[in-house]
Every structure is written in structure tokens, then in C-alpha cells.
Design an enzyme around this catalytic site. Structure first.
Site, PDB file in Angstrom:
ATOM      1  N   SER A 117       0.872  -1.172   0.000  1.00 58.96           N
ATOM      2  CA  SER A 117       0.000   0.000   0.000  1.00 58.96           C
ATOM      3  C   SER A 117       0.903   1.214   0.000  1.00 58.96           C
ATOM      4  O   SER A 117       1.905   1.262   0.718  1.00 58.96           O
ATOM      5  CB  SER A 117      -0.915   0.026   1.229  1.00 58.96           C
ATOM      6  OG  SER A 117      -1.564   1.288   1.339  1.00 58.96           O
ATOM      7  N   ARG A 129     -23.089 -14.165 -45.260  1.00 53.89           N
ATOM      8  CA  ARG A 129     -22.042 -13.484 -44.497  1.00 53.89           C
ATOM      9  C   ARG A 129     -22.437 -12.031 -44.345  1.00 53.89           C
ATOM     10  O   ARG A 129     -23.043 -11.448 -45.252  1.00 53.89           O
ATOM     11  CB  ARG A 129     -20.677 -13.596 -45.190  1.00 53.89           C
ATOM     12  CG  ARG A 129     -19.508 -13.108 -44.343  1.00 53.89           C
ATOM     13  CD  ARG A 129     -18.184 -13.707 -44.786  1.00 53.89           C
ATOM     14  NE  ARG A 129     -17.858 -13.451 -46.180  1.00 53.89           N
ATOM     15  CZ  ARG A 129     -17.775 -14.406 -47.107  1.00 53.89           C
ATOM     16  NH1 ARG A 129     -18.009 -15.673 -46.784  1.00 53.89           N
ATOM     17  NH2 ARG A 129     -17.473 -14.102 -48.362  1.00 53.89           N
ATOM     18  N   ASN A 173      -2.810  -5.792   0.507  1.00 55.48           N
ATOM     19  CA  ASN A 173      -4.051  -5.939  -0.259  1.00 55.48           C
ATOM     20  C   ASN A 173      -4.029  -7.170  -1.169  1.00 55.48           C
ATOM     21  O   ASN A 173      -2.982  -7.493  -1.748  1.00 55.48           O
ATOM     22  CB  ASN A 173      -4.281  -4.698  -1.125  1.00 55.48           C
ATOM     23  CG  ASN A 173      -4.444  -3.446  -0.293  1.00 55.48           C
ATOM     24  OD1 ASN A 173      -5.108  -3.461   0.731  1.00 55.48           O
ATOM     25  ND2 ASN A 173      -3.825  -2.357  -0.724  1.00 55.48           N
TER      26      ASN A 173
END
Length: 432
Positions: free
Chosen positions: A256, A295, A264
Site C-alpha cells: 500500500s 455473411r 491488499n
């Protein structure tokens, strides 16, 4: 697998084998096919020019064909791309790319199965709280949870192998799929073409039936969904209030940028993010199936999303393999969390002890009332049950204590772990 260089490499291979198949069937001269095949490499063309012209034209195949033709003698050059249309080359290249992608993903599945099997085996008997709708249910083991995580990937392995038969199929049909440009040799050429490429031969041209490509993206979605489920569980289990499983340490201080105490679950978060992206791409793959007539423009969707879907699927696998392989498990915290409700996690176990004497519904209500009282008074469930004459009349104190022991209410968890791990081992041994 779906990068521009790899796609171009596949286009070149397809054009080479198209010429060879034509020569095998006696439709074009063998000498011309040999020369064309020898020119289908990066030394004979300018990849930058192909993609530059593709931006102007809309497709890479016409400029590629012009470059291959220019690299050949006049006699051989006239047979380049003989009888084919742009989508024949692009779709067959797509089948080659899909085969490479599925082979790669099969390998990632195998690595993840090994990592999860090791986790399941190591923590086979580690008791933890089973959780449903966010609350304690009954005890399980962490090994059982890991086995439940890995079981879907045995099915994903089956899906990948089944996909190879359905998706890794060549496409060769000419303008509308009838092979009219190849005279009476079209079906023979297509079969030889597929064989040379190691691909399946289609029953009929599939340029306007895109279920194969859509299935590929949807299976990517299924796999990343399973990866995301595991990652989501780990995110929750690493929460401060739970603290049972953590991602591997990063080896640095920057988990962090501002809070020194924070670690985290960023890799699990990246798995979830990739899975979310693939989940949004799957409906687009289904949209691309709506080809109009022989197509139409929907095909452009498919070629835009396949690279991204594959990229995020691989990324999700790699991130989760990293997390699972180095996961830090706090067994003591798992056991402490089991005891968090002062025995209420064992309410079902006691109910099943009382049910033969009191009836299941009555036993259920007795335990519900006891748990409500224990929560209100912040007491152990054992103490509340000891005060209930209905309980004391049918179960003695030692039996009650045993019923409240989480290690005695794991059912077939251990045996199930053994069965799942044994199946993984058998599957991986067969694959080796």
C-alpha cells in the site's frame, strides 16, 4: 495466440497448404504449389505493409495475397489463393489460433489442478467454518474447500478437449461455401487441406455459422468465472475480521502506498477484473453469431473480442496460479473462527442427535430457541442446552459435548478430498 504476428504466420501457413492441397488434387501444378509454399514466409512479405493496407481495405488477406503473388514467378503467382475467399483464410487461421490457445489453456489448467490438489491434500483435515450467505453454516475443512475449488477445472479440461474437435476445423468454401470455384474437386481439396493443417474437415462451410467461435469465448467465460469464484473467496478470507488465507508476500514494502499495515489481495482482484471483462465479451460473441444470409458485418465483432477474451483468460489463470501456489493459511485463525459463535455452528449436529427421540422438527425448534437465547445472553450453546430438560432427557452430558465438537461433524469431507485428488492425479497421469 491472437496477436497480429501470430495471425499473419497462420495466414501464410494456410495459403501455403491451400496451394499444396490444390496440387495434391491435380488442380494446380505441383511446381507452382512448391514455389508458392516457399514464398509464404516473413522473408517474402512486408508485415507492416500488410497491416497498413488492411487498415485501408478492411481485411489483411487481399494485400497479403498480392505480396505473395509478387514474390512468385509469373507462372506460379497466378495460382496463389486459388479458389479461396478471404474468410476461408481468416477462418482457417482462426482454427489454428484456437488450437494453439486451447493447448496453452490446457497446460494452465494442469498447473492449477496440481496447485489446488497440493492445497487440498495439505489441509485435508484443517477444520474451518463453512459459510452460506455470509454466515456460519456447519464445519468443513480447508482441504474440502480447495477440492471444491478444483473440481470445476476437471470439467473445464473436458470442455477444452471437446472444443478441439468442434472448433479446430478448417474452413474452405469459396465465395458462398459451395466450392464452385474449384470445379468438381472442391470436397477433395478441402479434405486434403484440412489434413495438411492437422485440422478437422467440416461437414459444410461454416463461414455463416459462428457457434464454434462463440463457444470458444463462452468457455473462456466459464473458466474465468471459476477462477473468479476462488479469487473472491480468498479476498473475503483475507479480510481483517476473518484472517484465514492471505496471498503470497510480495517481497517488498509497497503493498500500500500510504498504509504500512496493509497487504491488499491485488492479484485476486486482478483475476476478478479479468473475469468480469471476459463475462462482458461473451454476449458479444453470441451477437456475432447473427450472420445475415451467407455473411455479414457481425463477423467484425468476433475478430475484435477474441484476442481480448483470450488475453484476460490467460492473465486470470496466471494470477490465480501465483496466489494459490503461495497462499498463506492461518489454521489457528480458522479454528478460532469456528468457535466464534460459542458452539452455534454445531446446532445441526445436536439437532440430528435429538431428532430420533424428539422428531426432527421439534429438535429443530429446540435448537433454534437455544441459539436465540445463547446469542441474546452471549453464552455458550452447551450451557444453554444443559438447562433444557427436553435435551437432558434424551442425551447425556458426554454425548452432548461430543455432538458440539466440530471435528466429529465433518461427514465425508476427508474421503471426498481423497477422491477428488485421486481423480486429478489420474487425469494428469493420462495427459502426461
Amino acid at each position: 495466440m491472437f496477436t497480429k504476428p501470430h495471425a499473419l504466420r497462420c495466414y501464410l501457413r494456410v495459403e501455403a497448404e491451400l496451394a499444396n492441397a490444390g496440387a495434391d488434387a491435380g488442380v494446380i501444378p505441383r511446381a507452382a504449389a512448391d514455389e508458392i509454399a516457399s514464398r509464404c514466409d516473413f522473408r517474402s512479405i512486408s508485415p507492416e505493409k500488410v497491416w497498413e493496407d488492411a487498415e485501408r481495405i478492411g481485411y489483411p488477406i487481399p494485400p497479403l495475397v498480392r505480396q505473395i503473388t509478387a514474390a512468385c514467378s509469373d507462372e506460379a503467382g497466378q495460382y496463389v489463393h486459388w479458389g479461396a475467399t478471404t474468410m476461408d483464410i481468416m477462418d482457417t487461421a482462426l482454427a489454428l489460433q484456437a488450437r494453439d490457445a486451447l493447448f496453452h489453456l490446457e497446460g494452465r489448467i494442469a498447473v492449477l489442478l496440481k496447485a489446488l490438489s497440493a492445497l487440498a491434500t495439505r489441509y485435508r483435515d484443517c477444520v474451518m467454518a463453512g459459510r452460506t450467505f455470509g454466515g456460519h453454516a456447519v464445519p468443513i475443512t480447508f482441504g474440502f474447500k480447495a477440492a471444491a475449488w478444483l473440481a470445476p477445472f476437471l470439467r473445464h479440461l473436458e470442455r477444452v478437449r471437446a472444443l478441439e474437435a468442434r472448433v479446430c476445423v478448417c474452413e474452405l468454401g469459396g465465395a458462398t461455401g459451395t466450392l464452385a470455384s474449384m470445379g468438381g474437386k472442391g470436397l477433395e481439396i478441402r479434405e486434403r487441406f484440412a489434413h495438411r493443417l492437422g485440422l478437422g474437415t467440416p461437414l459444410i462451410a461454416w463461414h455463416n455459422a459462428r457457434d464454434n467461435a462463440a463457444e470458444l469465448v463462452c468457455v473462456f467465460g466459464l473458466m474465468t468465472g471459476s477462477l473468479s469464484k476462488i479469487a473472491g473467496d480468498i479476498v473475503q478470507m483475507s479480510a481483517t475480521e476473518i484472517g484465514e488465507v492471505y496471498e503470497p508476500g510480495s517481497g517488498g514494502r509497497d503493498t500500500s502506498s500510504t498504509m504500512p499495515q496493509k497487504t491488499n489481495p491485488v492479484f485476486s482482484g486482478q483475476v476478478i477484473a479479468s473475469a468480469s471483462i471476459v463475462a462482458q465479451l461473451a454476449p458479444l460473441a453470441l451477437q456475432a453469431m447473427r450472420q445475415q444470409q451467407e455473411r455479414s458485418t457481425e463477423g467484425f465483432i468476433e475478430y475484435a473480442i477474441l484476442p481480448e477474451a483470450f488475453l484476460h483468460t490467460v492473465r486470470a489463470f496466471d494470477k490465480l496460479i501465483h496466489v494459490v501456489s503461495g497462499a498463506r493459511v492461518d489454521e489457528a485463525r480458522m479454528r478460532a473462527n469456528v468457535d466464534l459463535t460459542r458452539g452455534q455452528i454445531m446446532a445441526e449436529a445436536v439437532m440430528m442427535q435429538l431428532a430420533p427421540r424428539l422428531g426432527r422438527l421439534v429438535a429443530h425448534d429446540v435448537l433454534h430457541d437455544a441459539c436465540t437465547k445463547a446469542s441474546a445472553e452471549e453464552r455458550a450453546l452447551l450451557d444453554v442446552l444443559r438447562e433444557d430438560p427436553r435435551v437432558c432427557a434424551v442425551i447425556d452430558a458426554p454425548a452432548l459435548a461430543t455432538a458440539l465438537d466440530p471435528t466429529h461433524y465433518l461427514g465425508s469431507a476427508g474421503e471426498t478430498v481423497d477422491r477428488v485428488v485421486a481423480e486429478v492425479r489420474a487425469v494428469l497421469d493420462a495427459r502426461a
